[in-house]
Design a protein around this motif. Structure first.
Motif, PDB file in Angstrom:
ATOM      1  N   HIS A   1       0.853  -1.179   0.000  1.00 32.01           N
ATOM      2  CA  HIS A   1       0.000   0.000   0.000  1.00 32.01           C
ATOM      3  C   HIS A   1       0.889   1.229   0.000  1.00 32.01           C
ATOM      4  O   HIS A   1       2.081   1.138   0.277  1.00 32.01           O
ATOM      5  CB  HIS A   1      -0.962   0.018   1.194  1.00 32.01           C
ATOM      6  N   LYS A   2       0.328   2.357  -0.317  1.00 32.41           N
ATOM      7  CA  LYS A   2       1.122   3.586  -0.433  1.00 32.41           C
ATOM      8  C   LYS A   2       1.550   4.076   0.938  1.00 32.41           C
ATOM      9  O   LYS A   2       0.716   4.261   1.829  1.00 32.41           O
ATOM     10  CB  LYS A   2       0.316   4.668  -1.147  1.00 32.41           C
ATOM     11  N   ASN A   3       2.840   4.286   1.121  1.00 28.93           N
ATOM     12  CA  ASN A   3       3.333   4.886   2.362  1.00 28.93           C
ATOM     13  C   ASN A   3       4.761   5.351   2.167  1.00 28.93           C
ATOM     14  O   ASN A   3       5.514   4.782   1.382  1.00 28.93           O
ATOM     15  CB  ASN A   3       3.247   3.890   3.532  1.00 28.93           C
TER      16      ASN A   3
ATOM     17  N   HIS B   1       3.779  10.217   3.222  1.00 26.64           N
ATOM     18  CA  HIS B   1       2.488   9.594   2.935  1.00 26.64           C
ATOM     19  C   HIS B   1       2.189   8.571   4.025  1.00 26.64           C
ATOM     20  O   HIS B   1       2.572   7.404   3.909  1.00 26.64           O
ATOM     21  CB  HIS B   1       2.485   8.925   1.560  1.00 26.64           C
TER      22      HIS B   1
ATOM     23  N   TYR C   1      -2.898  -1.663  -5.940  1.00 25.39           N
ATOM     24  CA  TYR C   1      -1.757  -0.746  -5.840  1.00 25.39           C
ATOM     25  C   TYR C   1      -0.450  -1.511  -5.992  1.00 25.39           C
ATOM     26  O   TYR C   1       0.452  -1.087  -6.721  1.00 25.39           O
ATOM     27  CB  TYR C   1      -1.790  -0.007  -4.502  1.00 25.39           C
TER      28      TYR C   1
ATOM     29  N   PHE D   1       2.215  -0.867  -8.944  1.00 19.53           N
ATOM     30  CA  PHE D   1       3.554  -0.467  -8.508  1.00 19.53           C
ATOM     31  C   PHE D   1       4.610  -1.362  -9.160  1.00 19.53           C
ATOM     32  O   PHE D   1       5.627  -0.885  -9.680  1.00 19.53           O
ATOM     33  CB  PHE D   1       3.604  -0.582  -6.984  1.00 19.53           C
TER      34      PHE D   1
ATOM     35  N   ASP E   1       7.643   9.975  -3.069  1.00 21.20           N
ATOM     36  CA  ASP E   1       6.347   9.716  -3.704  1.00 21.20           C
ATOM     37  C   ASP E   1       6.521   8.407  -4.468  1.00 21.20           C
ATOM     38  O   ASP E   1       6.922   8.407  -5.648  1.00 21.20           O
ATOM     39  CB  ASP E   1       5.968  10.851  -4.652  1.00 21.20           C
TER      40      ASP E   1
ATOM     41  N   LEU F   1       5.207   5.545  -6.071  1.00 26.17           N
ATOM     42  CA  LEU F   1       4.822   5.116  -7.414  1.00 26.17           C
ATOM     43  C   LEU F   1       5.199   6.163  -8.457  1.00 26.17           C
ATOM     44  O   LEU F   1       5.784   5.850  -9.498  1.00 26.17           O
ATOM     45  CB  LEU F   1       3.321   4.827  -7.458  1.00 26.17           C
TER      46      LEU F   1
END
Length: 363
Positions: free
Chosen positions: A12-14, A18, A29, A33, A334, A336
């Motif tokens: 997941h995005k982190n 973020h 995701y 990615f 950031d 991705l």
């Protein structure tokens, strides 16, 4: 000596700017990615390991199924499964990924992190266990007959695996650890020794020590260095972006009672001490090395950046290449979006500079 680029994917995005939100696994995701790295021209992609995160070996199996060309690197901690079982698991996954798997051995630099999974060995004991673990792993991968083993940490009889890695003699072993306990283990077992993003002088010193240790074992070894490139169309804009990243990191850390797992360790890491030593020399070291995030977070993971235009950062990477570093693990704040951006200019320009350097040497 060609140049290789490794990226890193998460479920997941982190990142520092973020904070994690939502469920721990966002399958869509993760797959976007992974494909973004393949499309951007990365050579390999890392799946990290955390003691409270999704299982890395299952995650990398998903990445393998979603990609076709990019190679893979599984972060793996000795001590939680038998090396005989791990050897079979990794060899099996190497076949299912069509010979694309590498394994990054992390002995563990944080007592807190290790104890979450019930490991109470101290720092140096963990590296001693890794030494024995890798000896067994490599033997299971290559032995044509069953064998017995009785060591300080493992004992078994008639171990043997019908499945051997698709890659010969075995899949590549990446290895991290900069302490006096770690370097002899790297010299005996590592194919690629991985450093965090240190100064040129620090990298020159550490790679020299590891290279000498490998030579004592009749081996040669490759080197990888990790950075967090911060790119923009001009140098001034790149430094402005770096400052925004720092301020947002500070804001989130000050206002959050739940930090990303990476912030909790490794607390006994020699690599972290070395990054903080670089930070003590200032926020900007050498041409482009930026240490402010490492200092802000306690350098508990690869957190130093190279800041500038794609051309400037490629030139900075070439300085490390000239020290014998042929692999770079790069990931962004950031995640991705930066992976896609690296593929537009940074990766191809670095390859061009390396090709020019090789042509100069051949002339």
């Amino acid at each position: 000596m060609s140049v290789n680029f490794i990226g890193m994917v998460t479920t997941h995005k982190n990142s520092e700017i973020h904070p994690s939100t939502g469920p721990a696994i966002d399958t869509d995701y993760l797959l976007r990615f992974a494909k973004a790295h393949e499309d951007a021209g990365f050579d390999r992609v890392l799946v990290p390991y955390h003691s409270n995160g999704p299982d890395a070996i299952l995650t990398i199996a998903q990445v393998a199924a979603a990609t076709s060309r990019i190679k893979l690197m599984l972060a793996h901690r000795p001590g939680f499964v038998s090396p005989t079982l791990a050897a079979r698991q990794l060899a099996t996954l190497d076949h299912f990924s069509r010979g694309r798997l590498g394994v990054h051995i992390i002995s563990g630099g944080s007592d807190i992190e290790q104890r979450r999974d019930g490991d109470y060995l101290d720092h140096d004991q963990r590296y001693a266990r890794t030494d024995e673990y890798l000896e067994i792993l490599r033997r299971v991968w290559t032995a044509d007959q069953p064998f017995d083993h009785e060591g300080a940490h493992y004992r078994f009889e008639q171990a043997y695996s019908e499945v051997k890695p698709a890659q010969k003699p075995h899949l590549p072993i990446f290895f991290g650890g900069a302490s006096d306990a770690a370097i002899p283990v790297a010299g005996r077992h590592a194919d690629i020794y991985a450093l965090w993003g240190e100064s040129l002088d620090q990298v020159r010193d550490l790679t020299g020590r590891v290279r000498a240790e490998a030579a004592r074992n009749g081996r040669e070894i490759g080197f990888s260095v990790s950075f967090r490139p911060i790119l923009a169309e001009t140098e001034d804009k790149a430094w402005e972006r770096a400052e925004r990243i720092l301020q947002e990191t500070r804001r989130l850390r000050a206002g959050s009672g739940k930090l990303h797992p990476a912030y909790t360790g490794p607390q006994q890491s020699e690599g972290a001490r070395r990054l903080l030593a670089a930070a003590d020399k200032g926020a900007r070291v050498d041409k482009r090395l930026w240490t402010a995030i490492a200092k802000e977070t306690g350098a508990r993971y690869n957190s130093t950046a190279l800041v500038g235009t794609p051309e400037q950062v490629a030139e900075a990477l070439l300085d490390y290449y000239d020290l014998g570093v042929s692999t770079f693990l790069i990931r962004g704040f950031d995640p991705l979006e930066d992976a896609i951006d690296y593929g537009r200019a940074l990766i191809p320009r670095t390859r061009e500079l390396v090709a020019q350097r090789l042509a100069q040497k051949a002339a």
